[in-house]
Design an enzyme around this catalytic site. Sequence first.
Site, PDB file in Angstrom:
ATOM      1  N   HIS A 138       0.822  -1.216   0.000  1.00 29.35           N
ATOM      2  CA  HIS A 138       0.000   0.000   0.000  1.00 29.35           C
ATOM      3  C   HIS A 138       0.853   1.262   0.000  1.00 29.35           C
ATOM      4  O   HIS A 138       2.068   1.212   0.210  1.00 29.35           O
ATOM      5  CB  HIS A 138      -0.933   0.017   1.216  1.00 29.35           C
ATOM      6  N   ASP A 151       0.490   5.184   1.859  1.00 27.34           N
ATOM      7  CA  ASP A 151      -0.274   5.621   3.029  1.00 27.34           C
ATOM      8  C   ASP A 151      -1.336   6.674   2.732  1.00 27.34           C
ATOM      9  O   ASP A 151      -1.080   7.650   2.031  1.00 27.34           O
ATOM     10  CB  ASP A 151       0.685   6.129   4.110  1.00 27.34           C
ATOM     11  N   HIS A 165       4.613   0.047   0.092  1.00 26.41           N
ATOM     12  CA  HIS A 165       5.353  -0.691   1.116  1.00 26.41           C
ATOM     13  C   HIS A 165       4.449  -1.742   1.733  1.00 26.41           C
ATOM     14  O   HIS A 165       3.218  -1.723   1.542  1.00 26.41           O
ATOM     15  CB  HIS A 165       5.923   0.241   2.183  1.00 26.41           C
ATOM     16  N   ARG A 182       5.840   6.192  14.370  1.00 27.28           N
ATOM     17  CA  ARG A 182       5.645   6.635  12.987  1.00 27.28           C
ATOM     18  C   ARG A 182       5.120   8.062  12.930  1.00 27.28           C
ATOM     19  O   ARG A 182       4.260   8.439  13.721  1.00 27.28           O
ATOM     20  CB  ARG A 182       4.608   5.705  12.337  1.00 27.28           C
TER      21      ARG A 182
HETATM   22  C1  SIN Z   1       3.256   0.716   7.862  1.00 27.48           C
HETATM   23  O1  SIN Z   1       2.581   0.264   6.934  1.00 27.48           O
HETATM   24  O2  SIN Z   1       3.379   1.935   8.040  1.00 27.48           O
HETATM   25  C2  SIN Z   1       3.941  -0.240   8.802  1.00 27.48           C
HETATM   26  C3  SIN Z   1       5.257  -0.699   8.293  1.00 27.48           C
HETATM   27  C4  SIN Z   1       5.883  -1.727   9.208  1.00 27.48           C
HETATM   28  O3  SIN Z   1       5.471  -1.900  10.355  1.00 27.48           O
HETATM   29  O4  SIN Z   1       6.812  -2.399   8.752  1.00 27.48           O
END
Ligand code: SIN
Length: 272
Positions: free
Chosen positions: A97, A99, A247, A263
């Site tokens: 995806h 974000d 990602h 994050r």
């Molecule tokens: C995310 O999708 O922001 C999480 C990435 C992760 O935990 O590796």
Amino acid sequence: MRIELPDTSIGAFVHGCQLREVDEGAVTALKGLLRERMMICIRGQSLTPVGFRDAMTRLGTPMLPSDGNVHPEVRELNVISHEDRAKTGKVVGFHWHTDQSFRERPAALTTLFGVETPATGGDTQFANMYAAYDALRPDMKAELDQIRVVHRYRSTRKDTLARGLTAEQEEALPEVLHPIVRTHPETGRKALYLNRNRMDRIPDFGPDRSEALLDRLMAHATQERFTYRHKWQPGDVVIWDNRCTMHKANGDYPEGARRYIVRMMTQGERPV
Ligand code: SIN
């Protein structure tokens, strides 16, 4: 500051840089590297949650988290932790995806600080969406350049429920229409803009044709040749540009291992 490039078309490591004390010149160099490599990892960081927020704010305006576990002390941060997996059996973001594509102005950058990371498993994978676009046949590029996709928080294709918005928050989110090929506002390059869980449909196509094309593009864009797999070390700050990447998280770390990551996202613009 020393740069190391992995043997992939996406990703870079930065060594010998402490984010809590970098000057404007170093911030400009990091932004340039991110433009070139789409995802960077700055190793060996020692930061408090406030210090992480302040360092990342030099890259863009924080986008406040609306879902997930908001950090108890710093409202610009989310927490991604092994406790989520223990509670739900799933990890956040395990499908490919980009974000916040269900928003009219999705996230530009996402930044993660690996406070505790498992010795094995729990990697994060990244896909280079410029390269995925560039590899398409010219007639396909011409067709895709005209297509827009409806993105929705709870799309018909969504099958993650690890965390969610409240019913009222979902209600307040209209469907949005984004191009399937977007032009990066800084580099001027075209990239595929896909999100496995949030793309709902291509309005002018029937459901079968829409599903088939979206599935085919997801399979194309996530081929190994376009990707990089990040193995975490504690103290890594990983930053990526959602406008030219996808990602995916992996929840395959051992039972009992700790993975605690904070994050922050930055506000992006309407995709064009
Ligand atoms: C995310 O999708 O922001 C999480 C990435 C992760 O935990 O590796």
